[in-house]
Design a protein around this motif. Structure first.
Motif, PDB file in Angstrom:
ATOM      1  N   LYS A 189     -44.405  17.096 -27.600  1.00  0.00           N
ATOM      2  CA  LYS A 189     -45.462  16.598 -27.097  1.00  0.00           C
ATOM      3  C   LYS A 189     -45.508  15.089 -27.083  1.00  0.00           C
ATOM      4  O   LYS A 189     -45.877  14.477 -25.977  1.00  0.00           O
ATOM      5  CB  LYS A 189     -46.876  16.962 -27.566  1.00  0.00           C
ATOM      6  CG  LYS A 189     -48.220  16.511 -26.925  1.00  0.00           C
ATOM      7  CD  LYS A 189     -49.285  17.281 -27.602  1.00  0.00           C
ATOM      8  CE  LYS A 189     -50.452  16.732 -26.984  1.00  0.00           C
ATOM      9  NZ  LYS A 189     -51.648  17.029 -27.592  1.00  0.00           N
ATOM     10  N   GLU A 190     -45.029  14.382 -28.015  1.00  0.00           N
ATOM     11  CA  GLU A 190     -44.946  13.266 -28.117  1.00  0.00           C
ATOM     12  C   GLU A 190     -44.041  12.544 -27.442  1.00  0.00           C
ATOM     13  O   GLU A 190     -44.334  11.275 -26.651  1.00  0.00           O
ATOM     14  CB  GLU A 190     -44.837  12.806 -29.735  1.00  0.00           C
ATOM     15  CG  GLU A 190     -45.826  12.948 -30.852  1.00  0.00           C
ATOM     16  CD  GLU A 190     -45.342  12.547 -32.352  1.00  0.00           C
ATOM     17  OE1 GLU A 190     -45.834  11.301 -32.596  1.00  0.00           O
ATOM     18  OE2 GLU A 190     -44.543  13.198 -32.771  1.00  0.00           O
ATOM     19  N   ILE A 191     -42.939  13.283 -27.279  1.00  0.00           N
ATOM     20  CA  ILE A 191     -41.844  12.645 -26.434  1.00  0.00           C
ATOM     21  C   ILE A 191     -42.293  12.835 -25.166  1.00  0.00           C
ATOM     22  O   ILE A 191     -42.046  11.902 -24.111  1.00  0.00           O
ATOM     23  CB  ILE A 191     -40.252  13.358 -26.598  1.00  0.00           C
ATOM     24  CG1 ILE A 191     -40.010  13.235 -28.027  1.00  0.00           C
ATOM     25  CG2 ILE A 191     -39.650  13.134 -25.599  1.00  0.00           C
ATOM     26  CD1 ILE A 191     -39.017  14.283 -28.309  1.00  0.00           C
ATOM     27  N   ARG A 192     -42.813  13.760 -24.571  1.00  0.00           N
ATOM     28  CA  ARG A 192     -43.344  13.979 -23.306  1.00  0.00           C
ATOM     29  C   ARG A 192     -44.363  12.883 -22.807  1.00  0.00           C
ATOM     30  O   ARG A 192     -44.466  12.274 -21.943  1.00  0.00           O
ATOM     31  CB  ARG A 192     -43.920  15.313 -23.013  1.00  0.00           C
ATOM     32  CG  ARG A 192     -44.248  15.608 -21.622  1.00  0.00           C
ATOM     33  CD  ARG A 192     -44.417  17.387 -21.501  1.00  0.00           C
ATOM     34  NE  ARG A 192     -45.632  17.913 -22.262  1.00  0.00           N
ATOM     35  CZ  ARG A 192     -45.457  18.567 -23.505  1.00  0.00           C
ATOM     36  NH1 ARG A 192     -44.205  19.030 -23.770  1.00  0.00           N
ATOM     37  NH2 ARG A 192     -46.416  18.763 -24.206  1.00  0.00           N
ATOM     38  N   GLU A 193     -45.476  12.571 -23.862  1.00  0.00           N
ATOM     39  CA  GLU A 193     -46.385  11.620 -23.625  1.00  0.00           C
ATOM     40  C   GLU A 193     -45.965  10.354 -23.576  1.00  0.00           C
ATOM     41  O   GLU A 193     -46.262   9.419 -22.926  1.00  0.00           O
ATOM     42  CB  GLU A 193     -47.589  11.951 -24.604  1.00  0.00           C
ATOM     43  CG  GLU A 193     -48.264  12.936 -24.810  1.00  0.00           C
ATOM     44  CD  GLU A 193     -49.098  13.232 -23.540  1.00  0.00           C
ATOM     45  OE1 GLU A 193     -49.775  12.168 -22.995  1.00  0.00           O
ATOM     46  OE2 GLU A 193     -49.235  14.156 -22.789  1.00  0.00           O
ATOM     47  N   ALA A 194     -44.671  10.104 -24.220  1.00  0.00           N
ATOM     48  CA  ALA A 194     -44.206   8.678 -24.330  1.00  0.00           C
ATOM     49  C   ALA A 194     -43.643   8.301 -23.008  1.00  0.00           C
ATOM     50  O   ALA A 194     -43.342   7.203 -22.572  1.00  0.00           O
ATOM     51  CB  ALA A 194     -43.196   8.580 -25.386  1.00  0.00           C
ATOM     52  N   GLY A 195     -43.137   9.265 -22.317  1.00  0.00           N
ATOM     53  CA  GLY A 195     -42.699   9.233 -21.001  1.00  0.00           C
ATOM     54  C   GLY A 195     -43.371   8.693 -19.933  1.00  0.00           C
ATOM     55  O   GLY A 195     -43.078   8.327 -18.928  1.00  0.00           O
ATOM     56  N   LYS A 196     -44.838   9.034 -20.272  1.00  0.00           N
ATOM     57  CA  LYS A 196     -45.875   8.813 -18.781  1.00  0.00           C
ATOM     58  C   LYS A 196     -46.186   7.180 -19.011  1.00  0.00           C
ATOM     59  O   LYS A 196     -46.044   6.488 -19.870  1.00  0.00           O
ATOM     60  CB  LYS A 196     -47.093   9.566 -19.297  1.00  0.00           C
ATOM     61  CG  LYS A 196     -46.601  10.927 -19.152  1.00  0.00           C
ATOM     62  CD  LYS A 196     -48.023  11.747 -19.278  1.00  0.00           C
ATOM     63  CE  LYS A 196     -47.458  13.163 -19.206  1.00  0.00           C
ATOM     64  NZ  LYS A 196     -48.740  14.187 -19.316  1.00  0.00           N
ATOM     65  N   MET A 197     -46.753   6.950 -17.819  1.00  0.00           N
ATOM     66  CA  MET A 197     -47.267   5.381 -17.665  1.00  0.00           C
ATOM     67  C   MET A 197     -48.864   5.290 -18.182  1.00  0.00           C
ATOM     68  O   MET A 197     -49.287   6.330 -18.297  1.00  0.00           O
ATOM     69  CB  MET A 197     -47.183   4.821 -16.270  1.00  0.00           C
ATOM     70  CG  MET A 197     -45.973   4.924 -15.702  1.00  0.00           C
ATOM     71  SD  MET A 197     -44.879   3.723 -16.063  1.00  0.00           S
ATOM     72  CE  MET A 197     -45.364   2.492 -15.011  1.00  0.00           C
ATOM     73  N   ALA A 200     -43.914   3.059 -25.534  1.00  0.00           N
ATOM     74  CA  ALA A 200     -42.797   2.343 -26.158  1.00  0.00           C
ATOM     75  C   ALA A 200     -42.468   3.570 -27.157  1.00  0.00           C
ATOM     76  O   ALA A 200     -43.234   4.633 -27.411  1.00  0.00           O
ATOM     77  CB  ALA A 200     -43.349   1.366 -27.094  1.00  0.00           C
ATOM     78  N   GLY A 201     -41.182   3.735 -27.543  1.00  0.00           N
ATOM     79  CA  GLY A 201     -40.965   4.453 -28.585  1.00  0.00           C
ATOM     80  C   GLY A 201     -40.019   5.900 -28.235  1.00  0.00           C
ATOM     81  O   GLY A 201     -40.108   6.771 -28.747  1.00  0.00           O
ATOM     82  N   LYS A 202     -39.181   5.719 -26.773  1.00  0.00           N
ATOM     83  CA  LYS A 202     -38.860   6.975 -26.309  1.00  0.00           C
ATOM     84  C   LYS A 202     -37.164   6.870 -26.277  1.00  0.00           C
ATOM     85  O   LYS A 202     -36.534   7.496 -25.878  1.00  0.00           O
ATOM     86  CB  LYS A 202     -39.373   7.258 -25.030  1.00  0.00           C
ATOM     87  CG  LYS A 202     -38.971   8.626 -24.622  1.00  0.00           C
ATOM     88  CD  LYS A 202     -39.485   9.156 -23.304  1.00  0.00           C
ATOM     89  CE  LYS A 202     -38.867  10.433 -22.961  1.00  0.00           C
ATOM     90  NZ  LYS A 202     -38.916  10.744 -21.587  1.00  0.00           N
ATOM     91  N   GLN A 203     -36.694   5.567 -26.560  1.00  0.00           N
ATOM     92  CA  GLN A 203     -35.353   5.408 -26.404  1.00  0.00           C
ATOM     93  C   GLN A 203     -34.287   6.079 -27.532  1.00  0.00           C
ATOM     94  O   GLN A 203     -33.396   6.690 -27.057  1.00  0.00           O
ATOM     95  CB  GLN A 203     -34.920   3.685 -26.573  1.00  0.00           C
ATOM     96  CG  GLN A 203     -35.487   3.000 -25.598  1.00  0.00           C
ATOM     97  CD  GLN A 203     -35.205   3.427 -24.173  1.00  0.00           C
ATOM     98  OE1 GLN A 203     -34.019   3.600 -23.956  1.00  0.00           O
ATOM     99  NE2 GLN A 203     -35.973   3.315 -23.011  1.00  0.00           N
ATOM    100  N   HIS A 204     -34.859   6.036 -28.684  1.00  0.00           N
ATOM    101  CA  HIS A 204     -33.890   6.744 -29.772  1.00  0.00           C
ATOM    102  C   HIS A 204     -34.743   7.009 -30.887  1.00  0.00           C
ATOM    103  O   HIS A 204     -35.919   7.010 -31.051  1.00  0.00           O
ATOM    104  CB  HIS A 204     -32.722   5.720 -30.116  1.00  0.00           C
ATOM    105  CG  HIS A 204     -33.156   4.407 -30.869  1.00  0.00           C
ATOM    106  ND1 HIS A 204     -33.064   4.138 -32.359  1.00  0.00           N
ATOM    107  CD2 HIS A 204     -33.909   3.401 -30.336  1.00  0.00           C
ATOM    108  CE1 HIS A 204     -33.779   2.934 -32.454  1.00  0.00           C
ATOM    109  NE2 HIS A 204     -34.133   2.573 -31.492  1.00  0.00           N
ATOM    110  N   LEU A 205     -34.079   7.678 -31.909  1.00  0.00           N
ATOM    111  CA  LEU A 205     -34.803   8.358 -33.094  1.00  0.00           C
ATOM    112  C   LEU A 205     -36.056   9.267 -32.791  1.00  0.00           C
ATOM    113  O   LEU A 205     -37.048   9.076 -33.313  1.00  0.00           O
ATOM    114  CB  LEU A 205     -35.348   6.950 -33.965  1.00  0.00           C
ATOM    115  CG  LEU A 205     -34.533   6.083 -34.384  1.00  0.00           C
ATOM    116  CD1 LEU A 205     -35.164   4.980 -35.287  1.00  0.00           C
ATOM    117  CD2 LEU A 205     -33.485   6.605 -35.271  1.00  0.00           C
TER     118      LEU A 205
END
Length: 79
Positions: free
Chosen positions: A48-56, A36-41
């Motif tokens: 690294k956080e954004i990249r990890e949030a994209g993984k399953m 969760a947490g990759k849609q906005h803000l």
């Protein structure tokens, strides 16, 4: 029009479509979900956080009963 249902046989189970769009059952029976947490803000998050949030990720064992009730025909836990 009448529908004959044999004794002891219930109707078909319904799949929760929201869960089927969000969860994926692998060939080995594991359940994968998105972070969760990759849609906005995202401007405050590191790359690294954004990249990890994209993984399953693999759903925890304690959540499997909820998954099996939402996906009755998913081959969850098969070997």
């Amino acid at each position: 029009m009448t529908v004959d249902v044999e004794a002891g046989m219930g109707g078909k189970l319904k799949t929760r479509k929201a869960a089927s769009k969000r969860l994926k059952v692998t060939g080995s029976g594991k359940v994968m979900a998105r972070h969760a947490g990759k849609q906005h803000l995202n401007e405050k998050m590191s790359r690294k956080e954004i990249r990890e949030a994209g993984k399953m990720f693999v759903v925890e064992k304690s959540d499997i009963p909820n998954v099996t009730s939402c996906l009755p025909y998913g081959k969850v836990g098969k070997k």
